[in-house]
Design an enzyme around this catalytic site. Structure first.
Site, PDB file in Angstrom:
ATOM      1  N   ARG A  35      62.592 -24.976   0.695  1.00  0.00           N
ATOM      2  CA  ARG A  35      62.215 -26.299   0.974  1.00  0.00           C
ATOM      3  C   ARG A  35      62.600 -27.073  -0.903  1.00  0.00           C
ATOM      4  O   ARG A  35      61.459 -28.061  -1.261  1.00  0.00           O
ATOM      5  CB  ARG A  35      60.805 -26.983   0.874  1.00  0.00           C
ATOM      6  CG  ARG A  35      60.610 -26.631   2.197  1.00  0.00           C
ATOM      7  CD  ARG A  35      60.929 -27.521   3.367  1.00  0.00           C
ATOM      8  NE  ARG A  35      61.476 -27.164   4.456  1.00  0.00           N
ATOM      9  CZ  ARG A  35      60.951 -28.021   5.191  1.00  0.00           C
ATOM     10  NH1 ARG A  35      59.850 -28.287   4.961  1.00  0.00           N
ATOM     11  NH2 ARG A  35      60.708 -27.428   6.325  1.00  0.00           N
TER      12      ARG A  35
ATOM     13  N   ARG B 290      60.149 -33.189  -0.388  1.00  0.00           N
ATOM     14  CA  ARG B 290      59.279 -34.600  -0.950  1.00  0.00           C
ATOM     15  C   ARG B 290      58.154 -34.663  -1.865  1.00  0.00           C
ATOM     16  O   ARG B 290      57.998 -35.418  -2.561  1.00  0.00           O
ATOM     17  CB  ARG B 290      58.281 -34.681   0.330  1.00  0.00           C
ATOM     18  CG  ARG B 290      59.395 -35.405   1.439  1.00  0.00           C
ATOM     19  CD  ARG B 290      58.283 -34.801   2.863  1.00  0.00           C
ATOM     20  NE  ARG B 290      58.707 -33.803   3.553  1.00  0.00           N
ATOM     21  CZ  ARG B 290      57.997 -33.234   3.910  1.00  0.00           C
ATOM     22  NH1 ARG B 290      56.928 -33.876   5.118  1.00  0.00           N
ATOM     23  NH2 ARG B 290      57.747 -32.079   4.219  1.00  0.00           N
TER      24      ARG B 290
ATOM     25  N   ARG C 287      66.363 -40.118  -0.067  1.00  0.00           N
ATOM     26  CA  ARG C 287      65.674 -40.041   1.474  1.00  0.00           C
ATOM     27  C   ARG C 287      65.581 -41.784   2.331  1.00  0.00           C
ATOM     28  O   ARG C 287      66.096 -42.157   3.144  1.00  0.00           O
ATOM     29  CB  ARG C 287      65.366 -39.181   2.141  1.00  0.00           C
ATOM     30  CG  ARG C 287      64.353 -39.401   3.521  1.00  0.00           C
ATOM     31  CD  ARG C 287      63.046 -38.462   3.633  1.00  0.00           C
ATOM     32  NE  ARG C 287      61.619 -39.629   3.164  1.00  0.00           N
ATOM     33  CZ  ARG C 287      60.716 -38.843   2.796  1.00  0.00           C
ATOM     34  NH1 ARG C 287      60.406 -38.164   3.861  1.00  0.00           N
ATOM     35  NH2 ARG C 287      59.995 -39.680   2.714  1.00  0.00           N
TER      36      ARG C 287
ATOM     37  N   ASP D 107      68.708 -29.053   8.154  1.00  0.00           N
ATOM     38  CA  ASP D 107      67.911 -28.640   8.800  1.00  0.00           C
ATOM     39  C   ASP D 107      67.864 -27.300  10.363  1.00  0.00           C
ATOM     40  O   ASP D 107      69.781 -27.878  10.590  1.00  0.00           O
ATOM     41  CB  ASP D 107      66.352 -29.273   9.423  1.00  0.00           C
ATOM     42  CG  ASP D 107      65.339 -28.684   9.979  1.00  0.00           C
ATOM     43  OD1 ASP D 107      65.062 -28.696   9.033  1.00  0.00           O
ATOM     44  OD2 ASP D 107      64.612 -28.861  10.835  1.00  0.00           O
TER      45      ASP D 107
ATOM     46  N   TYR E  54      61.435 -24.506  19.307  1.00  0.00           N
ATOM     47  CA  TYR E  54      61.393 -25.936  19.281  1.00  0.00           C
ATOM     48  C   TYR E  54      61.758 -26.180  20.684  1.00  0.00           C
ATOM     49  O   TYR E  54      61.988 -27.611  20.869  1.00  0.00           O
ATOM     50  CB  TYR E  54      62.052 -26.541  18.243  1.00  0.00           C
ATOM     51  CG  TYR E  54      60.738 -26.854  16.511  1.00  0.00           C
ATOM     52  CD1 TYR E  54      60.183 -27.079  16.536  1.00  0.00           C
ATOM     53  CD2 TYR E  54      61.037 -25.225  15.982  1.00  0.00           C
ATOM     54  CE1 TYR E  54      59.651 -27.087  15.464  1.00  0.00           C
ATOM     55  CE2 TYR E  54      60.209 -25.113  15.121  1.00  0.00           C
ATOM     56  CZ  TYR E  54      59.653 -25.615  14.466  1.00  0.00           C
ATOM     57  OH  TYR E  54      58.979 -25.562  13.490  1.00  0.00           O
TER      58      TYR E  54
END
Ligand code: CP3
Length: 355
Positions: free
Chosen positions: A28, A32, A41, A78, A155
């Site tokens: 990552r 963020r 973003r 992703d 998921y």
């Protein structure tokens, strides 16, 4: 596209070849915790739109490399692009994590899944890989990735992140053949996906098995590891005259390192719950190891971070076969200077382990 690679430390370490210092990257690393990521973003409009815009995905992939002396870039994308392209409709609800419009509960749901074409439905990913390779211009290698079939299936069945995994575990015990038919479909698409990434320019691939550790030893083998084995067997292992190393990462997979190494992959990701010295003793010279600083160490002061980095380097010990990383993704609350302190410590302290 055979640009000479200026920094091949990461690829050499994954093949357990000698290096001048331990290579370092962060899971990552484009994310963020970086203000410039949040700005890009916002420009894209959402995380999913950012993934689907190759030029912006390239921009955020390169952002951490502008700040830090990292030894690898990782494709900004992703693991859930695959089920999205298979027809489930991925979206993110403000701070809630990923969600799917449709989920998989029945054999009819599995039968209705699409088989995406890598250069149409998932072309945006391959375009991102090609754009990033062009912009990297051989500075460092580019890592491609996917989720493990099991992790992606969690998921698809749960419809998002889950606490108890009640639906998929209910399916595993009640209707194992239904779950196997889903894993079969996801595995085939994942193999196409990784091979298309390698064809587009990915120079190593990593399989993220974030949820393998919720399984029992027996079900880990049949529902996660066996499908990762098929990926190891089917993925392109050489391109542009170089080996394309394959890294398997089961978070919390400490109990199964030997079995993972037996797949014939090149390296294992290790989280902070396993000591690297013990991991190395167990897998011997079969695979390289990647990890494993506790991401929470980055909340501490730069002095403490440096000491914790030293301990991770010391736990692996001397010689080749170590890629420094966090044990899981960097947290969004981490100060960018603290990530910098970690990387600087690896650059300064690790040469001593390669003399
Ligand atoms: O490592 C990198 O820099 C490359 C990019 C990358 C992302 N996701 C970007 C991302 C990679 C390799 C992933 C893999 C991924 N995605 C995994 C496996 C690794 C892991 O973290 O265990 C999983 C389980 C996912 C699914 C996913 N994507 C979740 C559960 C979430 C929400 C949780 C969270 O961290 O917010 C995402 C969103 C996501 N993927 C973000 C990023 C940068 C944050 C979204 C945002 O910017 O708003």
């Amino acid at each position: 596209m055979t640009v000479e690679l200026k920094n091949d430390r990461f690829l050499r370490a994954l093949s357990r070849q000698p290096v001048d210092r331990t290579p370092v990257w962060m899971m990552r690393q484009a994310g963020r915790y970086l203000p410039e990521y949040r700005a890009t973003r916002a420009q894209a409009g959402s995380f999913v739109k950012l993934c689907k815009a190759p030029d912006l995905a390239c921009e955020v992939t390169l952002q951490p490399l502008e700040r830090y002396p990292l030894d690898a870039a990782i494709l900004f994308s992703d693991i859930l692009t695959v089920p999205d392209a298979m027809g489930l409709g991925l979206y993110f609800e403000g701070g809630e994590g990923p969600r799917f419009e449709r989920t998989i509960q029945t054999a009819a749901d599995v039968a209705a899944l699409a088989t995406p074409d890598m250069e149409s439905e998932l072309r945006y990913v391959m375009d991102a890989v090609r754009t990033i390779r062009r912009e990297l211009d051989g500075r460092v290698p580019l890592i491609g990735f996917s989720g493990s079939p099991w992790t992606v299936a969690t998921y698809m069945v749960e419809g998002g992140t889950s606490k108890n995994f009640s639906r998929i575990k209910g399916m595993l015990y009640d209707k194992p053949e239904l779950l196997h038919s889903l894993l079969e479909r996801v595995t085939r698409t994942t193999l196409d996906y990784l091979n298309a990434q390698v064809a587009a320019g990915a120079q190593a691939v990593m399989v993220f098995d974030t949820w393998g550790s919720i399984l029992t030893p027996k079900t880990y083998h049949t529902f996660s590891l066996d499908y990762m084995q098929r990926i190891v067997d089917g993925v392109t292992r050489e391109a542009e005259g170089r080996k394309v190393p394959v890294v398997l990462f089961t978070k919390g997979g400490g109990p199964w390192l030997e079995a993972m190494a037996d797949t014939g992959c090149d390296a294992l990701g290790v989280d902070w719950t396993t000591d690297l010295a013990e991991a190395r003793a167990r897998v011997g010279d079969r695979v390289a190891l990647q990890g494993n600083l506790d991401p929470a160490v980055l909340y501490a002061s730069p002095e403490v971070i440096r000491e914790e980095v030293r301990q991770v380097l010391e736990s692996f010990g001397h010689g080749p076969g170590h890629v420094f990383n966090l044990g899981h993704g960097i947290h969004p609350e981490v100060k960018p200077e603290h990530a910098g302190a970690m990387i600087e410590a690896v650059v300064e302290l690790s040469p001593a382990y390669h003399r």
